[in-house]
Design an enzyme around this catalytic site. Structure first.
Site, short mmCIF file in Angstrom:
data_model
loop_
_atom_site.label_atom_id
_atom_site.label_comp_id
_atom_site.label_asym_id
_atom_site.label_seq_id
_atom_site.Cartn_x
_atom_site.Cartn_y
_atom_site.Cartn_z
N ASP A 88 -0.46 4.29 0.83
CA ASP A 88 -0.97 5.25 1.81
C ASP A 88 -0.26 5.09 3.15
O ASP A 88 0.27 4.02 3.47
CB ASP A 88 -2.48 5.11 1.99
CG ASP A 88 -2.91 3.73 2.44
OD1 ASP A 88 -2.28 2.73 2.01
OD2 ASP A 88 -3.86 3.62 3.25
N HIS A 91 0.84 -1.20 0.00
CA HIS A 91 0.00 0.00 0.00
C HIS A 91 0.87 1.25 0.00
O HIS A 91 1.92 1.31 0.65
CB HIS A 91 -0.97 0.01 1.18
CG HIS A 91 -0.33 -0.04 2.54
ND1 HIS A 91 0.03 1.09 3.24
CD2 HIS A 91 -0.01 -1.09 3.34
CE1 HIS A 91 0.54 0.74 4.41
NE2 HIS A 91 0.54 -0.58 4.50
N ASP A 127 6.37 1.35 7.13
CA ASP A 127 5.01 0.88 6.83
C ASP A 127 4.39 1.73 5.74
O ASP A 127 3.69 2.68 6.04
CB ASP A 127 4.17 0.92 8.10
CG ASP A 127 2.81 0.27 7.96
OD1 ASP A 127 2.61 -0.44 6.96
OD2 ASP A 127 1.96 0.46 8.85
N GLU A 158 -5.35 1.19 2.59
CA GLU A 158 -5.09 0.10 3.54
C GLU A 158 -5.15 0.60 4.97
O GLU A 158 -5.66 -0.07 5.86
CB GLU A 158 -3.73 -0.54 3.26
CG GLU A 158 -3.52 -1.89 3.94
CD GLU A 158 -2.98 -1.80 5.36
OE1 GLU A 158 -2.99 -2.82 6.07
OE2 GLU A 158 -2.54 -0.70 5.78
#
EC number: 3.5.1.18
Length: 377
Positions: free
Chosen positions: A69, A67, A100, A134
């Site tokens: 985002d 992801h 992340d 996500e």
């Protein structure tokens, strides 16, 4: 290809403030690179969410999922450097999304570029499944891509998700599944009245105490070798009383189950409602299933990932299903073997989120090693 390619790409991605569900050009950056090495790219955007399905080759499919985002930065004062200005200090890359999971995305892309350069006529199909939804509701992200793939009867045999699975050292933990998640929104009804005259009211808080004691002490299942026992947590309680001399007319409570594959969401619903009726409570309840448990048992993908970690990281990884839900719950609908392998998760969602440069480079080598082993003949 220079050894710092993965760092440079990670920096480019981190510099884009793609707070969920916005992408703001991250996927364009990735897709341009993939097109340059022969990938076909499809955009499957929904509302504000950018979704990308990219692929090269045919046959047995290894997909990388991730992801673009990120979560908000929180209190800016707590950051030692601007969160969207990637900063390297003493071998550590700081920035929102570094762990992340923009670092892992960069590692995936560079690993595939290296593999394709070495084996332009490789066996099988390599794919990317990337979303910008996500970290928020996940309503318009991976679930939509998977839905399209199912309609087209497309298959993903193996999937590597770049979630930050590692805990103390890169590769020490890999996820081969996740627990399910179901949330209850419960309202218990009583009779409003003056607090000094309890005989003229019916206190929903008092009435429900025994129910909640039973709810949290109940053994829902015993788990198994792959999953810890199902657990429940009450996370919000609110009455409708606005005065210190009034018994409320209702009590609203929210609680969440993280459940193993020994029980289903339907079983949980039935058992909770039986308890509510057992304690003679007047209630209404709504449920939301965020995802069902999924598990990749020992097989080709887990074997290859474990061997790759052992060869390059010199440790034996632990297989785990702990933690929250991931987009793997959607991809599992395709019947894929799924493994989550990513960077160290100590700083995710925190101020000064960071990764070590050496881990970023090592993860890139890990991904390339896995690709090579999957498609070797």
């Amino acid at each position: 290809m220079s050894s710092c390619s993965v760092v440079n790409l990670a920096k480019q991605l981190i510099s884009i403030p793609s707070i969920s569900p916005m992408d703001l050009g991250c996927q364009k950056l990735i897709s341009d690179r993939l097109i340059n090495i022969g990938f076909s790219v499809e955009n499957m955007n929904v509302n504000q969410t950018n979704n990308m399905w990219a692929y090269k080759g045919s046959g047995t499919t290894l997909a990388f999922s991730g992801h673009t985002d990120v979560v908000p930065i929180g209190n800016k004062i707590l950051w030692n450097s601007p969160p969207f200005s990637p900063t390297v200090d003493k071998g550590v890359l700081f920035g929102r999304g570094s762990a992340d999971m923009k670092g892992a995305l960069a590692a995936m892309v560079i690993a595939v570029e290296r593999f394709v350069k070495k084996q332009p006529d490789h066996h099988g199909r390599i794919a990317f499944l990337i979303t910008s939804d996500e970290e928020s509701m996940a309503h318009d992200g991976t679930i939509k891509i998977v839905s399209n793939l199912i309609k087209r009867k497309e298959n993903i045999d193996y999937c590597i998700i770049g979630e930050p699975s590692s805990e103390q050292k890169l590769g020490d933990v890999i996820k081969n599944g996740r627990r399910g998640s179901i949330t209850a929104y419960l309202c218990i009804y009583g009779v409003q009245g003056h607090i000094a005259y309890p005989n003229f009211s019916d206190n929903p808080i008092h009435k429900s105490i025994s129910f909640f004691c039973t709810l949290i002490s109940n053994c829902w299942d015993n788990g198994n070798v792959f999953f810890s026992p199902t657990s429940v947590q009450i996370y919000d309680i609110e009455s409708k009383s606005s005065s210190d001399n009034m018994v409320p007319s209702e009590l609203t409570v929210k609680f969440n189950f993280r459940f193993s594959n020994e029980i289903t969401s339907s079983d949980i619903k039935k058992k909770v409602e039986l308890l509510l009726k057992h304690f003679n409570l007047k209630y209404s309840i709504e449920w939301h299933v965020s995802g069902n448990p999924f598990l990749t048992k020992v097989g080709l993908l887990s074997d290859i990932v474990v061997r790759s970690v052992e060869e390059l990281c010199h440790i034996s990884p632990n297989l785990s299903t702990s933690g929250g839900t991931s987009d793997g719950r959607f991809i599992a609908e395709l019947g894929s073997q799924i493994i989550e392998l990513g960077l160290i998760n100590k700083t995710i969602h925190k101020a000064n989120e960071c990764v070590e440069i050496k881990d970023l480079r090592l993860l890139c080598h890990l991904y390339e090693c896995i690709i090579t082993k999957i498609f070797e003949k």
